[in-house]
Design a protein around this motif. Structure first.
Motif, PDB file in Angstrom:
ATOM      1  N   THR A 152       0.800  -1.223   0.000  1.00  0.00           N
ATOM      2  CA  THR A 152       0.000   0.000   0.000  1.00  0.00           C
ATOM      3  C   THR A 152       0.833   1.274   0.000  1.00  0.00           C
ATOM      4  OG1 THR A 152      -0.083  -0.015   2.415  1.00  0.00           O
ATOM      5  CG2 THR A 152      -1.910  -1.091   1.250  1.00  0.00           C
ATOM      6  N   ASP A 153       2.145   1.177   0.115  1.00  0.00           N
ATOM      7  CA  ASP A 153       2.927   2.385   0.353  1.00  0.00           C
ATOM      8  C   ASP A 153       3.849   2.759  -0.813  1.00  0.00           C
ATOM      9  OD1 ASP A 153       5.722   1.135   0.959  1.00  0.00           O
ATOM     10  OD2 ASP A 153       4.308   0.024   2.205  1.00  0.00           O
ATOM     11  N   GLU A 154       4.247   4.015  -0.792  1.00  0.00           N
ATOM     12  CA  GLU A 154       5.122   4.561  -1.829  1.00  0.00           C
ATOM     13  C   GLU A 154       6.478   3.866  -1.852  1.00  0.00           C
ATOM     14  OE1 GLU A 154       7.301   8.561  -1.588  1.00  0.00           O
ATOM     15  OE2 GLU A 154       5.616   8.993  -2.928  1.00  0.00           O
ATOM     16  N   LEU A 155       7.010   3.502  -0.683  1.00  0.00           N
ATOM     17  CA  LEU A 155       8.317   2.851  -0.639  1.00  0.00           C
ATOM     18  C   LEU A 155       8.300   1.534  -1.416  1.00  0.00           C
ATOM     19  CD1 LEU A 155      11.238   2.805   0.293  1.00  0.00           C
ATOM     20  CD2 LEU A 155      10.459   1.769   2.446  1.00  0.00           C
ATOM     21  N   ALA A 156       7.240   0.750  -1.272  1.00  0.00           N
ATOM     22  CA  ALA A 156       7.126  -0.510  -2.021  1.00  0.00           C
ATOM     23  C   ALA A 156       7.089  -0.217  -3.517  1.00  0.00           C
ATOM     24  CB  ALA A 156       5.876  -1.265  -1.598  1.00  0.00           C
ATOM     25  N   ARG A 157       6.393   0.820  -3.892  1.00  0.00           N
ATOM     26  CA  ARG A 157       6.312   1.212  -5.312  1.00  0.00           C
ATOM     27  C   ARG A 157       7.686   1.630  -5.830  1.00  0.00           C
ATOM     28  NH1 ARG A 157       2.472   5.918  -7.794  1.00  0.00           N
ATOM     29  NH2 ARG A 157       1.885   4.833  -9.692  1.00  0.00           N
ATOM     30  N   PHE A 158       8.412   2.404  -5.045  1.00  0.00           N
ATOM     31  CA  PHE A 158       9.755   2.843  -5.432  1.00  0.00           C
ATOM     32  C   PHE A 158      10.732   1.669  -5.478  1.00  0.00           C
ATOM     33  CE2 PHE A 158       9.930   7.690  -4.541  1.00  0.00           C
ATOM     34  CZ  PHE A 158       8.808   7.882  -5.334  1.00  0.00           C
ATOM     35  N   ASN A 159      10.630   0.759  -4.504  1.00  0.00           N
ATOM     36  CA  ASN A 159      11.492  -0.430  -4.523  1.00  0.00           C
ATOM     37  C   ASN A 159      11.241  -1.266  -5.772  1.00  0.00           C
ATOM     38  OD1 ASN A 159      13.335  -0.552  -2.304  1.00  0.00           O
ATOM     39  ND2 ASN A 159      11.584  -0.794  -0.938  1.00  0.00           N
ATOM     40  N   PHE A 160       9.982  -1.389  -6.159  1.00  0.00           N
ATOM     41  CA  PHE A 160       9.674  -2.158  -7.361  1.00  0.00           C
ATOM     42  C   PHE A 160      10.177  -1.426  -8.604  1.00  0.00           C
ATOM     43  CE2 PHE A 160       7.076  -4.359 -10.537  1.00  0.00           C
ATOM     44  CZ  PHE A 160       7.348  -5.667 -10.178  1.00  0.00           C
ATOM     45  N   GLN A 218      -1.842  -0.765  -3.564  1.00  0.00           N
ATOM     46  CA  GLN A 218      -3.205  -0.765  -3.040  1.00  0.00           C
ATOM     47  C   GLN A 218      -3.478   0.456  -2.168  1.00  0.00           C
ATOM     48  OE1 GLN A 218      -5.185  -3.235  -4.368  1.00  0.00           O
ATOM     49  NE2 GLN A 218      -3.271  -3.515  -5.485  1.00  0.00           N
ATOM     50  N   ASP A 219      -3.243   1.609  -2.742  1.00  0.00           N
ATOM     51  CA  ASP A 219      -3.553   2.898  -2.136  1.00  0.00           C
ATOM     52  C   ASP A 219      -4.663   3.504  -2.982  1.00  0.00           C
ATOM     53  OD1 ASP A 219      -2.701   5.482  -0.560  1.00  0.00           O
ATOM     54  OD2 ASP A 219      -2.766   6.052  -2.690  1.00  0.00           O
ATOM     55  N   GLU A 220      -5.727   4.011  -2.367  1.00  0.00           N
ATOM     56  CA  GLU A 220      -6.885   4.491  -3.128  1.00  0.00           C
ATOM     57  C   GLU A 220      -6.523   5.527  -4.184  1.00  0.00           C
ATOM     58  OE1 GLU A 220     -10.018   3.663  -3.815  1.00  0.00           O
ATOM     59  OE2 GLU A 220      -9.502   1.908  -2.640  1.00  0.00           O
ATOM     60  N   LYS A 221      -5.660   6.464  -3.842  1.00  0.00           N
ATOM     61  CA  LYS A 221      -5.265   7.495  -4.807  1.00  0.00           C
ATOM     62  C   LYS A 221      -4.543   6.863  -6.010  1.00  0.00           C
ATOM     63  CE  LYS A 221      -2.395  11.598  -5.322  1.00  0.00           C
ATOM     64  NZ  LYS A 221      -1.357  12.411  -4.715  1.00  0.00           N
ATOM     65  N   VAL A 222      -3.605   5.980  -5.735  1.00  0.00           N
ATOM     66  CA  VAL A 222      -2.848   5.323  -6.812  1.00  0.00           C
ATOM     67  C   VAL A 222      -3.768   4.421  -7.623  1.00  0.00           C
ATOM     68  CG1 VAL A 222      -0.962   3.712  -7.326  1.00  0.00           C
ATOM     69  CG2 VAL A 222      -0.662   5.469  -5.579  1.00  0.00           C
ATOM     70  N   LEU A 223      -4.662   3.695  -6.969  1.00  0.00           N
ATOM     71  CA  LEU A 223      -5.593   2.826  -7.686  1.00  0.00           C
ATOM     72  C   LEU A 223      -6.469   3.635  -8.640  1.00  0.00           C
ATOM     73  CD1 LEU A 223      -6.695   0.377  -4.847  1.00  0.00           C
ATOM     74  CD2 LEU A 223      -5.427  -0.229  -6.922  1.00  0.00           C
ATOM     75  N   GLU A 224      -6.985   4.744  -8.165  1.00  0.00           N
ATOM     76  CA  GLU A 224      -7.833   5.592  -9.016  1.00  0.00           C
ATOM     77  C   GLU A 224      -7.047   6.126 -10.217  1.00  0.00           C
ATOM     78  OE1 GLU A 224     -10.099   9.884  -8.755  1.00  0.00           O
ATOM     79  OE2 GLU A 224      -9.920   8.707  -6.920  1.00  0.00           O
ATOM     80  N   GLN A 225      -5.834   6.592  -9.958  1.00  0.00           N
ATOM     81  CA  GLN A 225      -5.002   7.133 -11.040  1.00  0.00           C
ATOM     82  C   GLN A 225      -4.664   6.069 -12.073  1.00  0.00           C
ATOM     83  OE1 GLN A 225      -1.720   8.614  -8.750  1.00  0.00           O
ATOM     84  NE2 GLN A 225      -2.667  10.612  -8.413  1.00  0.00           N
ATOM     85  N   THR A 226      -4.232   4.903 -11.603  1.00  0.00           N
ATOM     86  CA  THR A 226      -3.803   3.880 -12.553  1.00  0.00           C
ATOM     87  C   THR A 226      -4.991   3.261 -13.289  1.00  0.00           C
ATOM     88  OG1 THR A 226      -3.597   2.308 -10.712  1.00  0.00           O
ATOM     89  CG2 THR A 226      -1.576   3.371 -11.471  1.00  0.00           C
ATOM     90  N   ARG A 227      -6.168   3.261 -12.693  1.00  0.00           N
ATOM     91  CA  ARG A 227      -7.370   2.838 -13.441  1.00  0.00           C
ATOM     92  C   ARG A 227      -7.622   3.794 -14.608  1.00  0.00           C
ATOM     93  NH1 ARG A 227     -10.032   1.926  -7.938  1.00  0.00           N
ATOM     94  NH2 ARG A 227      -9.747  -0.309  -7.617  1.00  0.00           N
ATOM     95  N   LYS A 228      -7.463   5.082 -14.343  1.00  0.00           N
ATOM     96  CA  LYS A 228      -7.620   6.084 -15.411  1.00  0.00           C
ATOM     97  C   LYS A 228      -6.569   5.876 -16.501  1.00  0.00           C
ATOM     98  CE  LYS A 228      -9.716   9.682 -12.572  1.00  0.00           C
ATOM     99  NZ  LYS A 228      -9.513  10.987 -11.919  1.00  0.00           N
TER     100      LYS A 228
END
Length: 141
Positions: A12-20, A112-122
């Motif tokens: 759910t966090d930015e660090l996991a996204r950055f690590n990936f 799995q962060d609501e803001k990121v989920l909404e953005q990436t769905r768009k």
């Protein structure tokens, strides 16, 4: 035509996204690709830059910020149109930049962060509506 890949993480966090993003950068660089990582702002770029230096002790990710003099195989930017890149873009920003289509591949990382989920769905809908080949890899399991 640009190929778009979505990587869906269980975190759910930015660090996991950055690590990936580091992991994808390492893989793409290891396969001989040049990588441009597009983030929201300079602060995020500096955080990702620091993370790439620490990513894996046994690994080296030759990178720099786009606004620096040298040009490394992996570059991090937040501004428009990095004129010297065209191979692989990892997009961590929304909306997706208008120059995405000059890249051979665009990689989107979903957490799995609501803001990121909404953005990436768009983003997904935007790409599909324009006829781009879009795949997703669900890594939540």
């Amino acid at each position: 035509m640009t190929v778009i890949d979505f990587y869906i993480l269980g975190h759910t966090d930015e660090l996991a996204r950055f690590n990936f993003a580091c992991r994808l950068s390492e893989k793409a660089y290891g396969e001989g690709h040049q990588v441009y990582v597009h983030v929201e702002n300079e602060d995020q770029a500096k955080r990702l830059d620091a993370l790439m230096w620490q990513y894996k002790p046994e690994s080296f990710l030759p990178h720099n910020l786009v606004n620096q003099e040298q040009s490394a195989p992996i570059q991090i930017g937040w501004q428009n149109h990095p004129s010297h890149h065209y191979d692989v873009m990892i997009n961590l920003n929304s909306p997706q930049p208008n120059f995405f289509s000059r890249f051979a591949r665009v990689l989107e990382i979903v957490v799995q962060d609501e803001k990121v989920l909404e953005q990436t769905r768009k983003h997904f809908k935007f790409y599909k509506d324009r006829g781009y080949e879009v795949t997703h890899r669900d890594l939540r399991g």
